[in-house]
Design an enzyme around this catalytic site. Structure first.
Site, PDB file in Angstrom:
ATOM      1  CD  GLU A  93      -2.733   1.382   2.565  1.00  0.00           C
ATOM      2  OE1 GLU A  93      -3.403   2.274   2.703  1.00  0.00           O
ATOM      3  OE2 GLU A  93      -2.481   0.470   3.476  1.00  0.00           O
ATOM      4  CD  GLU A  98      -8.782   3.405   3.165  1.00  0.00           C
ATOM      5  OE1 GLU A  98      -8.076   2.861   2.224  1.00  0.00           O
ATOM      6  OE2 GLU A  98      -8.503   3.396   4.374  1.00  0.00           O
TER       7      GLU A  98
END
Length: 307
Positions: A134, A271
């Site tokens: 990530e 997100e």
């Protein structure tokens, strides 16, 4: 992504104006707001896991024990900015996590004050099953977003640029935006949820007041910023809003994230997708889709700043 990899509770209470704004934009979106986009589609790309849910820890450490090793990145562009519609505006981009957090677990596990309590300095973030982190995703998208905003004349500051051994801590990330007097702050993330959970969502600050946290002056403006980003993200990436958070709106309001609680300027987390779902992971690992994700965020930020 959530610090504990669990799905955070959805807070459905939010201004009707926000949902209405997103719904209006979704009408012209490439993909409808109700369902997930097939990654094989021509206009899709890779979606990334979102901001980590900051898990409450029991230990207590003074924030001063967490060293500050670098100033915000990009605060002084090397070349003059072009004149454009965002000239005179400052945007802070916060790439979630840090690629080397995994090498500094002791430091990032130390707790810092978030106004309403104490939380871990930072976390490692999630990754795809194939190992795409990530933290790498957030840096890549943040670089793309920075260039798109600079091209419109905005002054862009990154909270970090892979230029420090770990962090910054969540309280420092908020402080960087505050001290820059940013017109908008966007924290870029990707989620780490269960397989089958797909799509993006934008996290908005709840009305929080306690200790050093007081979001009363930024709740409304942050909701506007988040709704505009969500609508443009749908339109540009073709990805649908989350099917597991936000009730199909792509918006979620939370009061447990230090990066939002401590902000005094409009701020949201994005997100971009769920790294643990194979279909979303296929999007998030695609460079073409990441460019679309950055474009969607840039368009939403610009729309917000232009009013």
């Amino acid at each position: 992504m959530p610090y504990d990899d669990s799905v955070p509770p959805t807070r459905r209470a939010r201004p009707l104006l926000v949902a209405a704004a997103l719904a209006a934009l979704c009408l012209t979106a490439v993909a409808g707001c109700g369902g997930a986009q097939d990654p094989a589609g021509t206009d899709t790309g890779a979606a990334k896991p979102g901001p980590e849910a900051e898990a409450t820890a029991s230990a207590s450490t003074s924030p001063s024990a967490i060293p500050t090793e670098s100033r915000p990145s990009g605060a002084t562009p090397t070349a003059p900015l072009p004149q454009g519609p965002l000239t005179g505006r400052t945007v802070v981009i916060d790439p979630g996590h840090n690629p080397r957090n995994r090498e500094h677990t002791e430091e990032i596990n130390q707790q810092v004050d978030i106004g309403t309590g104490r939380k871990e300095c930072d976390t490692t973030g999630t990754s795809t099953d194939a190992g795409y982190a990530e933290a790498r995703f957030t840096l890549d998208v943040s670089h793309r977003l920075r260039e798109l905003l600079r091209a419109q004349g905005a002054r862009v500051v990154l909270t970090h640029d892979d230029d420090r051994p770990f962090g910054p801590c969540i309280d420092e990330r908020a402080r960087i935006g505050n001290e820059a007097k940013a017109d908008a702050v966007v924290s870029v993330h990707a989620d780490g949820s269960a397989v089958g959970n797909r799509g993006f969502h934008v996290i908005l600050p709840a009305a929080v007041k306690g200790g050093g946290a007081d979001t009363s002056k930024i709740v409304k403006s942050s909701a506007d910023l988040g709704a505009r980003i969500a609508g443009h993200f749908v339109r540009t990436t073709g990805s649908a809003p989350s099917n597991y958070i936000g009730g199909g709106t792509g918006l979620d309001t939370r009061g447990d994230l230090g990066g939002l609680n401590l902000s005094t300027v409009p701020k949201v987390f994005v997100e971009c997708g769920n790294m643990r779902d194979p279909k979303d992971a296929a999007l998030l690992t695609d460079a073409g889709w990441r460019q679309k994700a950055a474009q969607g965020m840039a368009d939403g930020i610009a729309a917000y700043l232009k009013g």
